[in-house]
Design an enzyme around this catalytic site. Structure first.
Site, PDB file in Angstrom:
ATOM      1  CB  SER A 190      46.100 -47.277  96.732  1.00 46.64           C
ATOM      2  OG  SER A 190      45.132 -47.100  95.737  1.00 46.64           O
TER       3      SER A 190
ATOM      4  CE  LYS B 215      42.377 -47.155  97.825  1.00 46.63           C
ATOM      5  NZ  LYS B 215      42.300 -45.830  98.483  1.00 46.63           N
TER       6      LYS B 215
ATOM      7  CE  LYS C 243      42.369 -46.090  93.677  1.00 44.87           C
ATOM      8  NZ  LYS C 243      41.498 -45.123  94.356  1.00 44.87           N
TER       9      LYS C 243
ATOM     10  CG  ASP D  45      38.930 -46.349  96.372  1.00 41.33           C
ATOM     11  OD1 ASP D  45      37.754 -45.997  96.142  1.00 41.33           O
ATOM     12  OD2 ASP D  45      39.861 -45.532  96.558  1.00 41.33           O
TER      13      ASP D  45
ATOM     14  CD  GLU E  65      38.947 -45.541  99.694  1.00 40.83           C
ATOM     15  OE1 GLU E  65      39.724 -46.501  99.887  1.00 40.83           O
ATOM     16  OE2 GLU E  65      39.337 -44.402  99.421  1.00 40.83           O
TER      17      GLU E  65
ATOM     18  CG  ASP F 196      38.336 -40.979  99.131  1.00 42.45           C
ATOM     19  OD1 ASP F 196      38.434 -39.767  99.399  1.00 42.45           O
ATOM     20  OD2 ASP F 196      39.144 -41.545  98.361  1.00 42.45           O
TER      21      ASP F 196
ATOM     22  CE  LYS G  66      42.138 -39.914  99.311  1.00 42.40           C
ATOM     23  NZ  LYS G  66      41.570 -40.118  97.960  1.00 42.40           N
TER      24      LYS G  66
ATOM     25  N   GLY H 108      45.458 -41.067 100.462  1.00 39.47           N
ATOM     26  CA  GLY H 108      46.521 -40.387  99.718  1.00 39.47           C
ATOM     27  C   GLY H 108      46.021 -39.922  98.371  1.00 39.47           C
TER      28      GLY H 108
HETATM   29  O1  OSB Z   1      40.542 -42.736  95.843  1.00 40.14           O
HETATM   30  O2  OSB Z   1      42.018 -42.976  97.327  1.00 40.14           O
HETATM   31  C1  OSB Z   1      41.710 -42.623  96.192  1.00 40.14           C
HETATM   32  C2  OSB Z   1      44.834 -41.577  94.235  1.00 40.14           C
HETATM   33  C3  OSB Z   1      44.353 -40.472  93.563  1.00 40.14           C
HETATM   34  C4  OSB Z   1      43.035 -40.123  93.719  1.00 40.14           C
HETATM   35  C5  OSB Z   1      42.193 -40.847  94.545  1.00 40.14           C
HETATM   36  C6  OSB Z   1      42.667 -41.955  95.251  1.00 40.14           C
HETATM   37  C7  OSB Z   1      44.015 -42.346  95.052  1.00 40.14           C
HETATM   38  C8  OSB Z   1      44.604 -43.514  95.671  1.00 40.14           C
HETATM   39  C9  OSB Z   1      46.104 -43.549  95.813  1.00 40.14           C
HETATM   40  O3  OSB Z   1      43.966 -44.495  95.998  1.00 40.14           O
HETATM   41  C10 OSB Z   1      46.554 -43.331  97.210  1.00 40.14           C
HETATM   42  C11 OSB Z   1      48.034 -43.055  97.281  1.00 40.14           C
HETATM   43  O4  OSB Z   1      48.801 -43.999  97.293  1.00 40.14           O
HETATM   44  O5  OSB Z   1      48.406 -41.856  97.358  1.00 40.14           O
HETATM   45 MG    MG Z   2      39.481 -43.525  97.522  1.00 41.71          MG
END
Ligand code: OSB
Ligand code: MG
Length: 410
Positions: A175, A201, A203, A228, A253, A278, A302, A330
């Site tokens: 991510s 992925k 952001k 995402d 996402e 999510d 999660k 994650g």
């Molecule tokens: O939205 O998936 C998410 C990290 C912190 C809070 C929300 C998210 C994320 C990530 C990172 O996308 C995922 C990771 O590599 O742990």
């Molecule tokens: Mg997410």
């Protein structure tokens, strides 16, 4: 229903007492592992540790930027064993209303006393003790995780085996946070692809979306690519989000509000690209509603957000029955939380690459050894050692600990 839940729900044998000292007898443990009845576990103490871990690179999403994690560890002690879990809450209530502070309060004042209130006979027993307390799933999950590590150790099993996991390797992606410039993002994408990650992925947020997705897709026509938004849009942006249909994305996402499943259903109707939820999926009922309303075609599970293993496995089973693929999300966890994510992702319906990256993607030093590594084919091996399957680096944890509280039976 998963094997684990079947086993745990049908366990009514009050004689299977796992008393102090028994862990030294391999015979007894082997026999217990063969039985479907889990051993009763009397937790002696709940230790909370807040451990500061700097991130190797800042992580920026539509809701803000961080450069370190205050890792919230739970260690349950029982029968001479230590079981580890992690509360994934952040310091600020941005991804969710829970924070390190709220989880500390809820665990200390409500959940830890419930854990310490007599021997725990099964995972459903623990979940039932937590059920009267509304919300605070991340706090609950931290304790469930630690309990499951204890249970796996007591049964001399890996966490993956304990929950009925089947995969020996799990597919992983990365991510990538919002970067200072599109050029820097392209460089990060190339870097992680060169390491073998199976899915990228990105952001996104208004102003950092169509153009950057276009640039990454042009440079990499064939990769698995997803985005995402962490709730950065509303249904009024549907026409704008529809432009993402041009880029053959694996999923979008959580584009809309964090508690919504209705507007997501309306958006899914006008998009070709699959939506994935999510933030909206805080438990089995939200998952059921999202599937009934067709709010998404994919679910990110999660374990922290949904309150632990019992809920995560239930959502997995529900999605598997409906033919909905899931993947393991994650929260920039330390290796302790990551070890639990790896076990979870070994369940059969986790068919899409998870946000389970190598320790070195996040931290200079992780809290476990060996560290989590990603093979050149973009997989992480599911450990078959007992419990987490990794050693917990107590000395390093001790050096990084900012706060330590020990709660025991009165
Ligand atoms: O939205 O998936 C998410 C990290 C912190 C809070 C929300 C998210 C994320 C990530 C990172 O996308 C995922 C990771 O590599 O742990
Ligand atoms: Mg997410």
């Amino acid at each position: 229903m998963s094997i684990l839940l079947q086993q745990l729900l049908h366990s009514k044998d009050p004689c299977a007492i796992f008393s102090r000292g028994m862990q030294h007898s391999a015979k007894i443990l082997d026999r217990q592992a063969e039985q479907s009845t889990p051993p009763r576990i009397s937790v002696d103490g709940v230790e909370i540790r807040l451990v500061r871990l700097p991130l190797l690179e800042p992580f920026e999403t539509s809701f803000g930027k961080i450069d370190s994690r205050l890792i919230f560890l739970i260690c349950l002690s029982a029968e001479g064993l230590s079981g580890w879990g992690e509360v994934v809450a952040s310091e600020k209530p941005l991804y969710s209303y829970e924070t390190v502070g709220t989880a500390f309060h809820v665990i200390k004042d409500f959940l830890a006393p419930a854990v310490l209130d007599g021997p725990i006979s099964s995972l459903p027993d623990l979940a039932k003790r937590f059920a009267p307390f509304r919300g605070h799933n991340m706090a609950k999950a931290g304790l469930e995780l630690a309990y499951m590590d204890l249970l796996a150790q007591a049964q001399k099993q890996s966490l993956s085996a304990l929950i009925g996991g089947e995969r020996k390797q799990i597919a992983v992606g990365v991510s990538l946070g919002i970067q200072p410039t599109p050029a820097q993002l392209l460089k990060r994408v190339e870097h992680y692809l060169s390491l073998g990650y199976q899915r990228i992925k990105l952001k996104i947020k208004p102003g950092w979306d169509i153009e950057i997705v276009d640039a990454v897709r042009r440079a990499n026509p064939d990769i698995l690519l997803s985005v995402d938004a962490n709730s950065a849009y509303t249904l009024a942006d549907a026409d704008h989000l529809k432009k993402l249909d041009d880029f053959d994305l694996l999923m979008i996402e959580q584009p809309l509000q964090s508690d919504d499943v209705v507007d997501h259903a309306k958006l899914q109707q006008v998009l070709e690209t699959s939506l994935c939820l999510d933030e909206s999926i805080t438990g089995r009922r939200q998952a059921q509603a999202a599937l009934d309303l067709e709010s998404c075609r994919i679910i990110n599970i999660k374990i922290g957000r949904v309150g632990g293993y019992s809920e995560a496995i239930t959502i997995h089973d529900l999605c598997a029955a409906r033919g909905i693929p899931v993947w393991c999300g994650g929260m920039l966890e330390s290796g302790i939380g990551r070890a639990h994510n790896i076990a979870l992702a070994s369940l059969p319906d986790f068919t899409l690459p998870g946000d389970i990256s190598a320790s070195s993607r996040y931290f200079e030093h992780d809290l476990i050894s060996p560290e989590v590594t990603v093979a050149s084919d973009g997989t992480v091996a599911v450990p078959d050692g007992i419990g987490l399957g990794f050693d917990v680096e107590l000395g390093f944890i001790e050096r990084q600990t900012e706060t330590r509280v020990y709660l025991s039976r009165k």
